[in-house]
Design a protein around this motif. Structure first.
Motif, PDB file in Angstrom:
ATOM      1  N   ILE A 108       1.499  -6.076 -13.003  1.00 44.74           N
ATOM      2  CA  ILE A 108       0.191  -6.372 -12.426  1.00 44.74           C
ATOM      3  C   ILE A 108       0.317  -6.922 -11.005  1.00 44.74           C
ATOM      4  CG2 ILE A 108      -0.918  -6.678 -14.660  1.00 44.74           C
ATOM      5  CD1 ILE A 108      -0.791  -9.626 -14.355  1.00 44.74           C
ATOM      6  N   VAL A 109       1.447  -7.534 -10.657  1.00 46.16           N
ATOM      7  CA  VAL A 109       1.680  -7.880  -9.256  1.00 46.16           C
ATOM      8  C   VAL A 109       1.760  -6.597  -8.428  1.00 46.16           C
ATOM      9  CG1 VAL A 109       3.289  -8.890  -7.592  1.00 46.16           C
ATOM     10  CG2 VAL A 109       2.826 -10.071  -9.731  1.00 46.16           C
ATOM     11  N   GLY A 110       2.484  -5.618  -8.953  1.00 46.52           N
ATOM     12  CA  GLY A 110       2.572  -4.330  -8.275  1.00 46.52           C
ATOM     13  C   GLY A 110       1.216  -3.659  -8.172  1.00 46.52           C
ATOM     14  N   TYR A 111       0.388  -3.788  -9.212  1.00 46.39           N
ATOM     15  CA  TYR A 111      -0.955  -3.216  -9.165  1.00 46.39           C
ATOM     16  C   TYR A 111      -1.796  -3.889  -8.081  1.00 46.39           C
ATOM     17  CZ  TYR A 111      -0.362  -0.605 -13.547  1.00 46.39           C
ATOM     18  OH  TYR A 111       0.032   0.283 -14.510  1.00 46.39           O
ATOM     19  N   THR A 112      -1.612  -5.187  -7.905  1.00 50.48           N
ATOM     20  CA  THR A 112      -2.343  -5.900  -6.857  1.00 50.48           C
ATOM     21  C   THR A 112      -1.989  -5.353  -5.483  1.00 50.48           C
ATOM     22  OG1 THR A 112      -2.354  -7.913  -8.211  1.00 50.48           O
ATOM     23  CG2 THR A 112      -2.785  -8.179  -5.858  1.00 50.48           C
ATOM     24  N   ILE A 113      -0.706  -5.129  -5.247  1.00 48.17           N
ATOM     25  CA  ILE A 113      -0.252  -4.589  -3.966  1.00 48.17           C
ATOM     26  C   ILE A 113      -0.743  -3.163  -3.774  1.00 48.17           C
ATOM     27  CG2 ILE A 113       1.793  -3.990  -2.603  1.00 48.17           C
ATOM     28  CD1 ILE A 113       3.244  -6.263  -4.120  1.00 48.17           C
ATOM     29  N   THR A 114      -0.603  -2.346  -4.814  1.00 44.78           N
ATOM     30  CA  THR A 114      -0.986  -0.946  -4.709  1.00 44.78           C
ATOM     31  C   THR A 114      -2.486  -0.796  -4.489  1.00 44.78           C
ATOM     32  OG1 THR A 114       0.819  -0.398  -6.219  1.00 44.78           O
ATOM     33  CG2 THR A 114      -0.813   1.316  -5.815  1.00 44.78           C
ATOM     34  N   SER A 115      -3.281  -1.658  -5.101  1.00 43.40           N
ATOM     35  CA  SER A 115      -4.734  -1.593  -4.898  1.00 43.40           C
ATOM     36  C   SER A 115      -5.082  -1.860  -3.443  1.00 43.40           C
ATOM     37  CB  SER A 115      -5.441  -2.602  -5.799  1.00 43.40           C
ATOM     38  OG  SER A 115      -5.113  -3.935  -5.423  1.00 43.40           O
ATOM     39  N   SER A 155      -4.522  -4.526   7.984  1.00 45.98           N
ATOM     40  CA  SER A 155      -3.838  -5.492   7.129  1.00 45.98           C
ATOM     41  C   SER A 155      -4.451  -5.465   5.735  1.00 45.98           C
ATOM     42  CB  SER A 155      -3.933  -6.899   7.719  1.00 45.98           C
ATOM     43  OG  SER A 155      -3.423  -7.852   6.821  1.00 45.98           O
ATOM     44  N   GLY A 156      -3.620  -5.743   4.738  1.00 44.00           N
ATOM     45  CA  GLY A 156      -4.085  -5.642   3.361  1.00 44.00           C
ATOM     46  C   GLY A 156      -4.406  -6.943   2.674  1.00 44.00           C
ATOM     47  N   ASN A 157      -4.235  -8.088   3.350  1.00 41.93           N
ATOM     48  CA  ASN A 157      -4.437  -9.369   2.671  1.00 41.93           C
ATOM     49  C   ASN A 157      -5.863  -9.545   2.162  1.00 41.93           C
ATOM     50  OD1 ASN A 157      -1.806 -10.199   2.965  1.00 41.93           O
ATOM     51  ND2 ASN A 157      -2.157 -11.296   4.874  1.00 41.93           N
ATOM     52  N   LYS A 158      -6.853  -9.174   2.992  1.00 40.09           N
ATOM     53  CA  LYS A 158      -8.242  -9.358   2.553  1.00 40.09           C
ATOM     54  C   LYS A 158      -8.561  -8.444   1.371  1.00 40.09           C
ATOM     55  CE  LYS A 158     -10.285  -6.142   5.921  1.00 40.09           C
ATOM     56  NZ  LYS A 158     -11.285  -6.006   7.013  1.00 40.09           N
ATOM     57  N   PHE A 159      -7.943  -7.271   1.338  1.00 43.07           N
ATOM     58  CA  PHE A 159      -8.182  -6.359   0.222  1.00 43.07           C
ATOM     59  C   PHE A 159      -7.565  -6.897  -1.066  1.00 43.07           C
ATOM     60  CE2 PHE A 159      -8.277  -3.282   3.855  1.00 43.07           C
ATOM     61  CZ  PHE A 159      -9.636  -3.043   3.796  1.00 43.07           C
ATOM     62  N   MET A 160      -6.408  -7.564  -0.950  1.00 42.29           N
ATOM     63  CA  MET A 160      -5.817  -8.204  -2.127  1.00 42.29           C
ATOM     64  C   MET A 160      -6.727  -9.298  -2.664  1.00 42.29           C
ATOM     65  SD  MET A 160      -1.739  -8.626  -1.748  1.00 42.29           S
ATOM     66  CE  MET A 160      -0.667  -7.260  -1.304  1.00 42.29           C
ATOM     67  N   LEU A 161      -7.334 -10.056  -1.753  1.00 44.73           N
ATOM     68  CA  LEU A 161      -8.232 -11.131  -2.177  1.00 44.73           C
ATOM     69  C   LEU A 161      -9.472 -10.569  -2.880  1.00 44.73           C
ATOM     70  CD1 LEU A 161      -8.023 -13.471   0.953  1.00 44.73           C
ATOM     71  CD2 LEU A 161      -6.965 -13.830  -1.287  1.00 44.73           C
ATOM     72  N   ILE A 162      -9.992  -9.457  -2.364  1.00 39.60           N
ATOM     73  CA  ILE A 162     -11.145  -8.822  -3.016  1.00 39.60           C
ATOM     74  C   ILE A 162     -10.766  -8.349  -4.415  1.00 39.60           C
ATOM     75  CG2 ILE A 162     -12.680  -6.812  -2.939  1.00 39.60           C
ATOM     76  CD1 ILE A 162     -12.561  -7.037   0.147  1.00 39.60           C
ATOM     77  N   PHE A 163      -9.611  -7.695  -4.517  1.00 39.22           N
ATOM     78  CA  PHE A 163      -9.139  -7.218  -5.812  1.00 39.22           C
ATOM     79  C   PHE A 163      -8.937  -8.382  -6.775  1.00 39.22           C
ATOM     80  CE2 PHE A 163      -5.705  -5.908  -8.724  1.00 39.22           C
ATOM     81  CZ  PHE A 163      -6.247  -4.741  -9.234  1.00 39.22           C
ATOM     82  N   GLY A 164      -8.347  -9.470  -6.286  1.00 40.99           N
ATOM     83  CA  GLY A 164      -8.148 -10.647  -7.125  1.00 40.99           C
ATOM     84  C   GLY A 164      -9.457 -11.233  -7.614  1.00 40.99           C
ATOM     85  N   GLY A 165     -10.492 -11.249  -6.751  1.00 44.74           N
ATOM     86  CA  GLY A 165     -11.790 -11.759  -7.159  1.00 44.74           C
ATOM     87  C   GLY A 165     -12.407 -10.931  -8.278  1.00 44.74           C
ATOM     88  N   ILE A 166     -12.262  -9.607  -8.187  1.00 43.10           N
ATOM     89  CA  ILE A 166     -12.771  -8.728  -9.248  1.00 43.10           C
ATOM     90  C   ILE A 166     -12.058  -9.020 -10.567  1.00 43.10           C
ATOM     91  CG2 ILE A 166     -12.909  -6.324 -10.021  1.00 43.10           C
ATOM     92  CD1 ILE A 166     -13.191  -5.530  -7.062  1.00 43.10           C
ATOM     93  N   ARG A 220      -7.075 -18.567 -16.981  1.00 40.86           N
ATOM     94  CA  ARG A 220      -7.059 -17.155 -16.585  1.00 40.86           C
ATOM     95  C   ARG A 220      -7.324 -17.007 -15.092  1.00 40.86           C
ATOM     96  NH1 ARG A 220      -9.701 -13.443 -21.449  1.00 40.86           N
ATOM     97  NH2 ARG A 220      -8.389 -14.257 -23.134  1.00 40.86           N
ATOM     98  N   THR A 221      -8.214 -17.842 -14.567  1.00 44.49           N
ATOM     99  CA  THR A 221      -8.479 -17.796 -13.124  1.00 44.49           C
ATOM    100  C   THR A 221      -7.238 -18.185 -12.337  1.00 44.49           C
ATOM    101  OG1 THR A 221     -10.823 -18.294 -13.448  1.00 44.49           O
ATOM    102  CG2 THR A 221      -9.899 -18.739 -11.273  1.00 44.49           C
ATOM    103  N   LEU A 222      -6.556 -19.250 -12.759  1.00 41.42           N
ATOM    104  CA  LEU A 222      -5.331 -19.672 -12.085  1.00 41.42           C
ATOM    105  C   LEU A 222      -4.250 -18.591 -12.167  1.00 41.42           C
ATOM    106  CD1 LEU A 222      -5.084 -23.433 -13.156  1.00 41.42           C
ATOM    107  CD2 LEU A 222      -5.593 -22.533 -10.878  1.00 41.42           C
ATOM    108  N   PHE A 223      -4.187 -17.915 -13.298  1.00 45.59           N
ATOM    109  CA  PHE A 223      -3.213 -16.836 -13.461  1.00 45.59           C
ATOM    110  C   PHE A 223      -3.451 -15.733 -12.434  1.00 45.59           C
ATOM    111  CE2 PHE A 223      -2.130 -12.674 -15.137  1.00 45.59           C
ATOM    112  CZ  PHE A 223      -0.822 -12.838 -15.554  1.00 45.59           C
ATOM    113  N   VAL A 224      -4.705 -15.305 -12.294  1.00 46.67           N
ATOM    114  CA  VAL A 224      -5.028 -14.239 -11.343  1.00 46.67           C
ATOM    115  C   VAL A 224      -4.779 -14.694  -9.911  1.00 46.67           C
ATOM    116  CG1 VAL A 224      -6.857 -12.747 -10.463  1.00 46.67           C
ATOM    117  CG2 VAL A 224      -6.705 -13.201 -12.915  1.00 46.67           C
ATOM    118  N   VAL A 225      -5.139 -15.931  -9.596  1.00 49.52           N
ATOM    119  CA  VAL A 225      -4.916 -16.462  -8.249  1.00 49.52           C
ATOM    120  C   VAL A 225      -3.430 -16.485  -7.921  1.00 49.52           C
ATOM    121  CG1 VAL A 225      -5.078 -18.537  -6.812  1.00 49.52           C
ATOM    122  CG2 VAL A 225      -7.047 -17.797  -8.173  1.00 49.52           C
TER     123      VAL A 225
END
Length: 456
Positions: A107-114, A139-150, A363-368
């Motif tokens: 799922i870390v890899g999925y975060t990067i790939t997204s 840059s992809g950092n903001k997109f990772m944050l959006i994905f993490g929020g979802i 669960r929120t801390l896990f995703v963060v």
């Protein structure tokens, strides 16, 4: 919608959807590159061989879901539970460490790939508007944050059984971007009608490819294919969602056949056609080799994103279930675990969201935390190749084979025993050499890595 979900849950079709969602990941897009490293002889052979091994060991593992009898025995709700019932407690620790590191690493890899997919959409639109010579870096950092929020929102689903519709959507999306990638490769091949590629893959001496790089990349390609067929570590958890009768192992075997059959069809098709289209210059992600038609490329990348949103939860729900059960056995008397809060969903008459503080906070801390790791290690897909190579032998082959031998009481030294042990030894050798190739690639990437920097 809830009634529809209940009606079609726990069947061979929902299990097939979960299986396809778990197996077909963004790794499918790297298969043309993997075939290119090994060439026409060993590339397609590796794809088919890994499929057959994965399917065969899935059949063995399905029979171990209930023990000591595969039909009337006691249920084992997790992969680790099966290991405990068939082999004993001493194997549980090693199995658990490997399984959950692999789940979390995925799922870390999925975060990067997204983030990469969202960046690709922005880049293709930029090229379409300003021309292919324009500077369209992003840059992809903001997109990772959006994905993490979802994923924070979706992580509040109670368990794996409650995300059936999400899993079905993810399975459909995986078919969508696989079809689009296959179509784009076919169009590229039709535009030049030149049969590209060589029997042994990328040639040494060209584009600075040294003999050692050729070997490491070939080994890493094996790890990528092994990771692409990752399935066993979720099979038991998927089988635990099935209704009975018919017997769960019979239903799961059918789901494995359908799921892995569809997966293999896409893998071989895309790997071969992608190699025909690009030859030895196949990109690491086949979708990055296309910019036109920009709208179709955008649809494919958005389908990747939607698939990863669902696949993330298929993997994460297994982790949630494990640590929440573990915690509840130790501090179950507190309101942190027991008190249920209800939050009414706006613009609905009777819909509400029910949660405990345990699920909401942990669960929120896990995703963060997972999102932060993805931002710190933007080259983590190389690490996934290593995780895939390490996990292939113990989770996909060794434990299913060993547990089946124990439960079926196969006599030591018999023909079947020798064949099963030989399969395990071959898988161990493949895992070792693919791990070596992945480690070499990670070392090379570390020389150029920057924390919190994923650019395209």
């Amino acid at each position: 919608m809830y009634c529809l979900c209940k009606l079609f849950s726990g069947t061979v079709w929902t299990a097939t959807a979960h299986a396809i969602t778990a197996v077909i990941g963004s790794g499918v897009l790297a298969l043309p590159w993997s075939v290119a490293q090994m060439g026409w002889i060993f590339g397609p052979l590796a794809l088919v061989t890994f499929a057959l091994i994965t399917y065969y060991t899935a059949l063995l593992l399905s029979d171990c879901y209930r023990s000591p009898d595969p039909i009337k025995g006691n249920r084992n709700h997790t992969y680790m539970g099966v290991v405990r019932a068939c082999l004993g407690k001493r194997d549980v620790l090693i199995c658990g460490i490997v399984q959950y590191i692999m789940l979390w690493g995925t799922i870390v890899g999925y975060t990067i790939t997204s983030a990469t997919s969202m960046m690709a959409v922005k880049r293709s639109n930029c090229f379409h508007k300003n021309g292919h010579e324009a500077r369209c870096g992003t840059s992809g950092n903001k997109f990772m944050l959006i994905f993490g929020g979802i994923e924070i929102v979706l992580s509040q689903f109670p368990n794996l059984e409650k995300i059936t519709l999400l899993s079905v959507m993810a399975a459909v999306m995986s078919f969508a971007y696989s079809f689009i990638a296959l179509y784009l490769c076919l169009v590229k091949f039709a535009s030049h009608l030149e049969f590209k590629g060589t029997l042994t893959g990328v040639e040494m001496g060209k584009n600075g490819i040294s003999p050692s790089t050729k070997v490491w990349h070939s080994f890493q390609a094996l790890g990528n294919i092994a990771f692409a067929y990752t399935y066993a570590m979720l099979l038991v958890e998927i089988q635990d969602t099935l209704k009975s009768p018919p017997a769960e192992n019979k239903t799961m075997k059918r789901a494995s056949l359908y799921g892995l059959g569809a997966t293999t069809l896409f893998y071989v098709s895309l790997g071969v056609v992608g190699y025909v289209a690009f030859g030895n210059s196949a990109p690491g992600n086949v979708l990055t080799g296309f910019y036109e038609p920009f709208w179709l490329v955008d649809i494919a990348n958005l389908a990747v994103l939607l698939h990863l949103i669902g696949a993330y939860q298929v993997y994460a729900q297994v982790i949630f279930k494990f640590y929440e059960n573990w915690l509840s056995t130790r501090v179950s008397s507190t309101s942190f675990f027991l008190k249920v809060y209800t939050l009414r969903i706006p613009f609905t008459e009777s819909r509400s969201l029910r949660f405990t503080l345990c699920k909401l906070l942990l669960r929120t801390l896990f995703v963060v935390f997972t999102t932060l790791v993805g931002m710190m290690l933007p080259f983590f897909n190389a690490v996934l190749g290593l995780l895939g190579s390490i996990a292939f032998w113990p989770l996909t082959v060794y434990y299913p084979v060993t547990m089946y031998i124990s439960q079926a009481q196969i006599k030591r030294g018999s023909t079947k025993w020798v064949m099963l042990q030989s399969l395990s030894l071959v898988a161990l050798f493949v895992s070792l050499i693919s791990a070596i190739g992945s480690i070499a690639d990670i070392i090379e990437r570390l020389k150029h890595a920057k924390l919190f920097s994923i650019a395209y």
